[in-house]
Design an enzyme around this catalytic site. Sequence first.
Site, PDB file in Angstrom:
ATOM      1  N   CYS A 274      -0.861   3.690   2.627  1.00 25.49           N
ATOM      2  CA  CYS A 274      -0.668   2.949   3.173  1.00 25.49           C
ATOM      3  C   CYS A 274      -2.262   2.671   4.537  1.00 25.49           C
ATOM      4  O   CYS A 274      -3.115   2.286   3.678  1.00 25.49           O
ATOM      5  CB  CYS A 274       0.164   2.886   4.756  1.00 25.49           C
ATOM      6  SG  CYS A 274       0.569   1.447   5.078  1.00 25.49           S
ATOM      7  N   HIS A 401       5.080   3.381   0.397  1.00 27.93           N
ATOM      8  CA  HIS A 401       5.498   4.473   0.383  1.00 27.93           C
ATOM      9  C   HIS A 401       6.282   5.008  -0.039  1.00 27.93           C
ATOM     10  O   HIS A 401       7.168   5.278   0.021  1.00 27.93           O
ATOM     11  CB  HIS A 401       6.166   5.082   2.197  1.00 27.93           C
ATOM     12  CG  HIS A 401       5.593   3.977   3.580  1.00 27.93           C
ATOM     13  ND1 HIS A 401       4.550   5.267   4.358  1.00 27.93           N
ATOM     14  CD2 HIS A 401       4.827   2.859   3.943  1.00 27.93           C
ATOM     15  CE1 HIS A 401       3.647   4.486   5.159  1.00 27.93           C
ATOM     16  NE2 HIS A 401       4.067   2.995   4.907  1.00 27.93           N
ATOM     17  N   GLU A 403       7.062   8.390  -0.251  1.00 29.15           N
ATOM     18  CA  GLU A 403       8.015   9.091  -0.254  1.00 29.15           C
ATOM     19  C   GLU A 403       8.466   8.964   0.353  1.00 29.15           C
ATOM     20  O   GLU A 403       9.601  10.180   0.165  1.00 29.15           O
ATOM     21  CB  GLU A 403       6.864   9.989   1.044  1.00 29.15           C
ATOM     22  CG  GLU A 403       6.912   9.476   2.204  1.00 29.15           C
ATOM     23  CD  GLU A 403       5.376   8.079   2.400  1.00 29.15           C
ATOM     24  OE1 GLU A 403       5.286   7.973   3.632  1.00 29.15           O
ATOM     25  OE2 GLU A 403       5.120   8.163   1.243  1.00 29.15           O
TER      26      GLU A 403
END
Length: 466
Positions: A274, A401, A403
Amino acid sequence: MKQARVPVDDDDVEPQVCVIELGGTVGDIESMPFIEAFRQFQFKVKRENFCNIHVSLIPQPSATGEQKTKPTQNSVRELRGLGLSPDLIMCRCATALENSVKEKISMFCHVEPEQVICVHDVSSIYRVPLLLEDQGVVGYFSRRLNMPIETRPRKMLTKWKEMSDRSDRLLEHCSIALVGKYTKFSDSYASVIKALEHSALAISHKLEVKYIDSADLEPATLQEEPVRYHEAWQKLCSADGILVPGGFGIRGTEGKIHAINWARKQKKPFLGVCLGMQLAVCEFARNILGWNDANSTEFNPESKHPVVIDMPEHNPGQMGGTMRLGKRRTIFKTKNSVLRKLYEDAEYVDERHRHRFEVNPELKNHFEEKGFRFVGQDVEGERMEVIELDDHPYFVGVQYHPEFTSRPIKPSPPYFGLLLAAAGKLHGYLQKGCRLSPRDTYSDQSGTSTPDSEISELKLPSISQE
């Protein structure tokens, strides 16, 4: 109840179970409205569709070593007074519950002994599901909620056991420098840390995260607190890989750019997520393209080279409701992409986003002429999603993102690539066509038994020692 019936993935299947967590302590005024909502809810859905699990601490003073049940008795009494009776009591404790203690909790809390579950400290969090399984929690749910859960040995659980065993036998270490703004509290990057742990476990390495406050890398810190400055740079230089996660606001951004510059010049494995990707674009524009004032309009609206600009999907010109949120599709524009190979040569990926600013698409050609490639873009080709740098072991940035979708048995590819590169195994992994050695994968007996087609293909990536 309507929300509980909404499918949670792409198969459009209605969920069978909805898990609701109510944090805090029984009796706190903050949680009273929610406990009352639970009390009413249990009658609305009927008893056979409602199971109440109460988590309680069993303190064990070091002076006596005796496990105390009084806090649990009091909390259960308070909970019953508010109209809720626990079906399961999860006892958090340092060591396994003694039988006498378990029977005492059963007697004074008005539950069967099988409803008292011991959740003691274990070597790894991955052993907790195995601990619950050994105590018959799944069988209890099957009977209590009348759910047809298969009783034969589940292959996914076998695979999970192999993974937890591996986590206890890790000998090699791999260090990642996390350069962020909120490093005083590790919970600020909880998803990022878990994604790193999943990837480190996949390559049989023990993860060491070196938290670095990005502001400590800036020249101003050298003047004000030289010790902190040199300590921060020592951490950065000694790490095997560098991660710059997302964030908001101008504070510490120049320190992140310094870290990215060092990773690029020293050919140190780097992943920007990001804001980390956006700052990698800024760094390249300043030091390779010669645009000294290149910046994001979030930090310098007057920049003559706005390489990152505000591109809201909704409500242009307004701050509220302008973030690009949720799952979006990223199309890979080239087959010669490291990240595409890590995604098993997928033509596109669907990942979750949470940002407002984007790389300026009008300047794309200037970067690609110098080997800074935008290998992933959105469906319309207007938003830059993935960057890669030529002639670098691993220099990757993603606007999304990853994750958020990382799982213990299926680590996120961008994080997996970072750990592979940091451990010096990425080249060999790609040379093998991203295929794993048979002796490093799970046994044939540990395939998955879940009906979900995506989970059914899960394999824990692992690399043979080179």
